[in-house]
Design an enzyme around this catalytic site. Structure first.
Site, PDB file in Angstrom:
ATOM      1  CG  HIS A 107      18.379 -63.445 -28.158  1.00 28.45           C
ATOM      2  ND1 HIS A 107      17.813 -62.455 -27.691  1.00 28.45           N
ATOM      3  CD2 HIS A 107      18.169 -65.301 -27.823  1.00 28.45           C
ATOM      4  CE1 HIS A 107      17.652 -64.215 -26.980  1.00 28.45           C
ATOM      5  NE2 HIS A 107      17.063 -65.310 -27.122  1.00 28.45           N
ATOM      6  CD  GLU A 164      15.010 -67.015 -30.222  1.00 31.80           C
ATOM      7  OE1 GLU A 164      16.755 -66.475 -30.419  1.00 31.80           O
ATOM      8  OE2 GLU A 164      14.217 -68.105 -30.130  1.00 31.80           O
ATOM      9  CG  HIS A 165      12.760 -63.668 -26.995  1.00 30.86           C
ATOM     10  ND1 HIS A 165      12.413 -63.910 -25.897  1.00 30.86           N
ATOM     11  CD2 HIS A 165      13.989 -64.086 -27.263  1.00 30.86           C
ATOM     12  CE1 HIS A 165      13.219 -64.477 -25.471  1.00 30.86           C
ATOM     13  NE2 HIS A 165      14.372 -64.696 -26.237  1.00 30.86           N
ATOM     14  CD  GLU A 223      17.731 -65.251 -22.918  1.00 24.87           C
ATOM     15  OE1 GLU A 223      16.404 -64.802 -23.543  1.00 24.87           O
ATOM     16  OE2 GLU A 223      18.069 -66.360 -24.251  1.00 24.87           O
TER      17      GLU A 223
END
Lengths: 429, 426
Positions: B65, B68-69, B140
């Protein structure tokens, strides 16, 4: 794609979109009525009670079986709010006839089911069946209470309530918990009859059938509605307050057991709204300021200062307000707020490039172009148009968006006035 | 490229494969104004331990994840901004088993496609940018900690599984992401973002050969294959524990009731198992089921009740949940209904109706460009030919589904996770 709009009976309009684009067809009936504190909860209960069953299919199980026979069709209760209008209805979705396994026609059967649910509810002593009202009342109360569970949307809901506490817009689409808890079969029935008698009725179809076939399929439903109408439908209005209250901004803090704080800020738009000339500029301003992942808020509050996971703005053009929302640590809230306001000042001063403007304009244009390819977005677009009394097509709006200049955006930014700040904090924040 | 027609679905799908192993699918839809492109790798939250030429790698939870950012950063700026300036609406997501990057646009498609393929395959990380992202993703994760519906789902997975990494949050924790360095990201990118472990799907009114040509031009890295992954020791067949309960700031108890199922097979077997699992779920708890009516009429569930079958490498489960004033009562009624279905079965007409409805639902989902592109990509990465589902549906029998319910929808396989109010409401 062929869009036709016509009046089928007094206060009953049909928007029919004929297209082969989609594998499913939509068929929706929506009642539009002024949003009012006194009636919102009772109205919100009606679609759910109707969905419980009708004379021909009296239980949820029987309705579900019928829907399965229509290829897993759906007929979902709708309770919404657009500006100061409450929308209530049944949203149908069915496999388009072109894709059925045996080539059956689904539209006529879907329309029959919709008419039955809407016009022939299960009754006892001349009102809704008590068991259905009792069950759905409990669900409605619980639904209102559970709005707190999603903290991001809860903070925006609370901001709306606080900012517009003296206006119809401050009323939630579901109404309030106390009114909901007091509903009875009698009061729900009265709300139902009032909707049938005087709400504006919007029928919507999108699928491969031509308008004539759609009219034919809706015949029973329209005649049933015609028989219930009493005079002209109630007019839909919205009070746009262009300016923030004097002596503001008002600040509200609420505390809960949470690990992350929510900062929300509500602005009046200086009169920019869906009805104003400045509507396209308002949409582009929002995209530039906080509506996209290339916006000022995203790039600065999130990417540059790394203060939060999200900081975004959203515009309610049918009311003339704009809301900024962010999730931040408690001790960084002041810094985030300062940066959110600093970015607004920057836009007011014209602090953005031509590329920023182009990117923002394209984001909005692309969204409306994409609307033409999405069944759900098309439906919402035309329902909003009906509520706000406009007949502008997405194509025409796109043409106006293409004309928005930097000056137009700056003018919208300068009209913004901060009205209310709502913060959700931790118990020891 | 090769064209394949799926007449019952009204679809034409083009497929091609580059020399380096990248698969390309184009679903041509004449008359549409928008285009959607999805570029994905078989790398998700589960893949924390894997093999490279240097040996076995152990990485912190949340790297897929985080990566991905960070991939949106390029030497010249940020791909998000570049694509947005060119009229696209780009985004990305990381699931348990894949990471996907996508955009939708109505103009500038070819240029946007080049940008998409470029930034995903050309990593650029710095210590500063990694540190900055730790702040963003930290928030997040903090946001996720307050989302009770996600938390209760992970609580359920914690009950069902002993070791499998599905127990771990995809985004990791504040502590795990603090260990991530640029080198971690380069290692993981090198292992998983090679074309042989990736797929590109495009939906819209576009020329498939142009898509193929652009992919060939931009995606030039060699394909090194599908890295070996380690998901831990063999899982017990049954649920590890049967319940979990805690409190948060919620208005009413939220629950997830799940059944641990056998890990999925490969290719067509996996699609078949998934459709059987879905049909069994519909028979048990679907809108038209006696159970749903009973629970709803008793006020034990609300309309936000939802259920579904999910399968990932090394695990599969069926979960149902929502809000309830009494989750234990729901559990008792669900287990009783499972036992009844196993003993008595169901009538043929009902089975046919449910098949028809499930089929209609899958066809309807193909309206969505995004859903179609993601399903096609996921299926490819799992060795499934997705658009064969009408034929698979036809071949599934009532006996097969009943046997599935009898074997797996049992108390031994089940667990109930509850998050109740109490965490300082109001």
């Amino acid at each position: 794609m062929n869009v036709t709009r016509e009046t089928l009976a007094p206060g009953v309009a049909l928007t029919a979109i004929q297209t082969d684009k989609f594998k499913s067809a939509s068929l929706t009936v929506t009642f539009l009525t002024p949003l009012r504190r006194e009636t919102a909860s009772a109205n919100a209960l009606v679609p759910y009670v109707l969905r419980r069953g009708c004379r021909r299919w009296p239980t949820m199980g029987e309705v579900s079986v019928r829907l399965e026979e229509l290829y897993g069709g759906a007929m979902e209760p709708l309770v919404g709010k657009i500006g100061e209008t409450q929308s209530l209805g049944l949203v149908g979705s069915f496999l388009d006839d072109a894709y059925t396994l045996e080539g059956e026609a689904v539209l006529e059967q879907a329309s029959e089911l919709m008419a039955a649910l809407l016009l022939e509810p299960v009754t006892e002593d001349g009102v809704f069946r008590r068991e259905y009202v009792d069950g759905e009342r409990e669900n409605l109360v619980q639904n209102i209470r559970s709005q707190m569970n999603d903290k991001r949307s809860y903070a925006l809901l609370r901001l709306t309530q606080e900012m517009c506490r003296g206006e119809a817009y401050g009323v939630d689409r579901l109404g309030d918990q106390d009114s909901a808890a007091a509903l009875t079969p009698q009061s729900a029935w009265e709300a139902y009859e009032a909707l049938l008698a005087s709400a504006q009725v919007e029928l919507y179809y999108c699928g491969s059938a031509d308008p004539q076939r759609v009219r034919g399929a809706l015949g029973t439903l329209v005649e049933g509605l015609r028989a219930k109408r009493r005079g002209a439908p109630e007019k839909l209005t919205c009070q746009v307050a262009p300016h923030a209250a004097q002596g503001g901004p008002r600040e509200v803090v609420e505390r809960m057991e949470v690990t992350q704080g929510k900062l929300t800020m509500g602005f009046r738009t200086g009169g920019a709204s869906v009805w104003a000339e400045t509507y396209p500029a308002l949409l582009v301003f929002n995209a530039l300021y906080g509506g996209t992942a290339t916006s000022k808020l995203f790039l600065n509050v999130r990417e540059k200062l790394s203060l939060c996971y999200y900081a975004s703005s959203a515009v309610e053009a049918a009311k003339g307000i704009l809301m900024v929302s962010s999730g931040v640590e408690f001790d960084k809230m002041a810094q985030a707020q300062e940066e959110i306001l600093a970015q607004l000042e920057a836009v007011k001063a014209g602090g953005f490039t031509d590329a920023d403007l182009t990117s923002a304009r394209q984001a909005v244009v692309s969204r409306y172009r994409g609307t033409l390819d999405s069944r759900a977005q098309l439906e919402y677009y035309w329902l909003s148009a009906a509520v706000t009394g406009r007949d502008e097509t997405p194509e025409a709006l796109i043409a106006r968006l293409e004309q928005v200049t930097a000056q137009d955006v700056v003018a919208v930014a300068r009209g913004l006035e901060l009205d209310t700040i709502y913060r959700l904090m931790g118990k020891e924040g | 490229m090769e064209e394949k027609r799926y007449d019952k679905l009204g679809m034409r799908l083009w497929r091609g494969e580059l020399e380096n192993g990248l698969r390309v699918y184009v679903d041509v839809r004449p008359g549409y104004g928008k285009q959607f492109a999805f570029f994905a790798t078989r790398y998700g939250g589960l893949d924390t331990r894997f093999q490279t030429q240097a040996g076995w790698q152990d990485t912190p939870a949340g790297v897929a994840h985080f990566l991905e950012h960070k991939l949106f950063d390029t030497k010249d700026g940020n791909a998000l901004q570049i694509m947005a300036a060119n009229g696209a609406d780009p985004n990305a997501f990381t699931s348990f088993d894949i990471t996907g990057y996508f955009f939708q646009c109505t103009q500038g498609f070819e240029e946007n496609l080049r940008t998409l393929l470029g930034f995903v395959t050309e990593p650029y990380f710095t210590p500063e940018s990694v540190a900055k992202e730790q702040g963003i993703i930290g928030q997040e994760i903090a946001m996720g900690d307050d989302e009770a519906d996600t938390e209760v789902f992970y609580d359920l997975l914690g009950c069902l599984y002993a070791h499998h990494p599905i127990r771990t949050h995809i985004a990791g924790t504040q502590a795990s992401i603090a260990q991530i360095t640029p080198q971690t990201l380069y290692t993981c990118h090198g292992a998983f973002y090679n074309p042989a472990n990736m797929v590109l799907t495009v939906v819209g009114d576009v020329d498939p050969e142009r898509v193929m040509a652009i992919a060939r031009e931009v995606v030039t890295a060699p394909g090194t294959g599908d890295p070996a992954r380690d998901y831990g020791p063999a899982e017990p067949v049954q649920a590890v524990t049967h319940s979990s309960r805690r409190t948060m700031a919620v208005s009413a108890p939220l629950f997830q009731l799940g059944f641990k199922l056998p890990a999925p097979g490969k290719g067509p077997d996996r699609l078949r198992a998934r459709l059987i699992g879905n049909l069994a779920g519909e028979l048990l708890a679907g809108d038209s089921s006696p159970l749903y009516a009973q629970l709803y009429e008793a006020g034990l569930i609300t309309r936000n009740f939802a259920y579904g079958y999910e399968d990932y490498p090394g695990c599969a489960f069926f979960a149902l949940g929502g809000e309830s004033r009494d989750p234990q009562a729901v559990e008792a009624k669900v287990l009783a209904e499972c036992a009844r279905l196993a003993a008595e079965g169901f009538d043929a007409a009902r089975f046919q109706r449910i098949k028809k409805a499930a089929y209609g639902g899958m066809v309807g989902q193909l309206n969505s460009f995004e859903d179609t592109a993601v399903e096609l990509a996921q299926a490819d990465l799992n060795g499934i030919e997705y658009l064969t589902f009408p034929e698979v549906f036809r071949s599934i029998t009532a006996d097969e589904v009943r046997e599935f319910i009898r074997a797996w929808f049992t108390e031994a396989q089940s667990a109930l996770a509850v998050i109740g109010p109490g965490g300082g409401e109001g």
